[in-house]
Write an enzyme that holds these catalytic residues in place. Structure first.
Site, PDB file in Angstrom:
ATOM      1  N   GLY A   2       0.801  -1.125   0.018  1.00 18.14           N
ATOM      2  CA  GLY A   2      -0.168   0.152   0.017  1.00 18.14           C
ATOM      3  C   GLY A   2       0.845   1.320  -0.025  1.00 18.14           C
ATOM      4  CD  GLN A  51       3.743   5.476   2.703  1.00 12.48           C
ATOM      5  OE1 GLN A  51       2.547   5.056   2.489  1.00 12.48           O
ATOM      6  NE2 GLN A  51       4.906   4.798   3.065  1.00 12.48           N
ATOM      7  CB  CYS A  84       6.804   1.664   6.591  1.00 12.65           C
ATOM      8  SG  CYS A  84       6.171   3.054   6.027  1.00 12.65           S
ATOM      9  CG  LEU A  85       6.950   1.005   0.229  1.00 13.27           C
ATOM     10  CD1 LEU A  85       5.945   1.421  -0.750  1.00 13.27           C
ATOM     11  CD2 LEU A  85       8.041  -0.021  -0.097  1.00 13.27           C
ATOM     12  CG  HIS A 127       1.188   0.347   7.433  1.00 14.66           C
ATOM     13  ND1 HIS A 127       2.203  -0.241   8.203  1.00 14.66           N
ATOM     14  CD2 HIS A 127       1.720   1.184   6.406  1.00 14.66           C
ATOM     15  CE1 HIS A 127       3.532   0.591   7.590  1.00 14.66           C
ATOM     16  NE2 HIS A 127       3.007   1.238   6.930  1.00 14.66           N
ATOM     17  CG  HIS A 143       1.581   6.288   6.255  1.00 16.08           C
ATOM     18  ND1 HIS A 143       2.890   6.844   6.598  1.00 16.08           N
ATOM     19  CD2 HIS A 143       1.951   5.144   5.879  1.00 16.08           C
ATOM     20  CE1 HIS A 143       3.864   6.018   6.530  1.00 16.08           C
ATOM     21  NE2 HIS A 143       3.186   4.465   5.993  1.00 16.08           N
TER      22      HIS A 143
END
Length: 169
Positions: free
Chosen positions: A46, A51, A94-95, A136, A140
């Site tokens: 996702g 982000q 997480c990216l 998640h 964010h």
């Protein structure tokens, strides 16, 4: 489509609340496509708009099944309206938090309301891993990273690791 740069910790924008989306236009639809492309390239389960440096309440979720081409779902202004049970996400990553994974306690089941890319209301009822992904990504939008949900000791270890990386640049 464009691969976007992913904002990483400790960037302060990741700790801010995202703005509600009031207009769905071609610019937003292009952003959604670019976010999906970025998520698949990373690869990730996702991706939230924050982000990629956009403070809007928007997430994309990877819905690709086995032996399928890449597919995704975009959720505009998503909100968890019900949650129950417990799920231990043992290898959450997480990216925006590179090279770190941890065990995180999440709800096992969530009910999420949102709008689709045409502005229509939608509702998802998910459990297990898909519910974790939704939690998640929605975190964010509230300025919460998964490292905010782990022990202070593990979080400090990661922060020290990041400081070393930044000194080495």
């Amino acid at each position: 489509m464009t691969i976007l740069d992913i904002v990483t910790y400790p960037d302060k924008s990741l700790a801010e609340h995202s703005e509600k989306i009031t207009e769905i236009d071609e610019t937003l639809k292009t952003l959604i496509e670019d976010m999906a492309e970025t998520m698949f390239e990373a690869p990730g389960a996702g991706l939230a708009a924050v982000q990629v440096g956009v403070s809007k309440q928007l997430i994309v979720i990877n819905t690709t099944g086995e032996d399928e081409e890449n597919s995704y779902m975009a959720l505009i202004n998503p909100e968890i309206v019900e949650a129950d049970g417990e799920f231990i996400s043992e290898d959450e990553g997480c990216l925006s938090v590179p090279e770190f994974r941890a065990t995180v306690k999440r709800f096992n089941r969530v009910k999420v309301t949102a709008q689709d890319v045409d502005g229509n209301p939608m509702e998802l009822n998910e459990e297990g891993f898909p519910a974790v992904v939704l939690q998640h990504e929605i975190d964010h939008l509230k300025g919460v990273l998964f490292i905010n949900r782990i022990s202070a000791l593990k979080r400090e270890m990661y922060k020290r690791k990041v400081k070393k990386w930044m000194k080495g640049r």
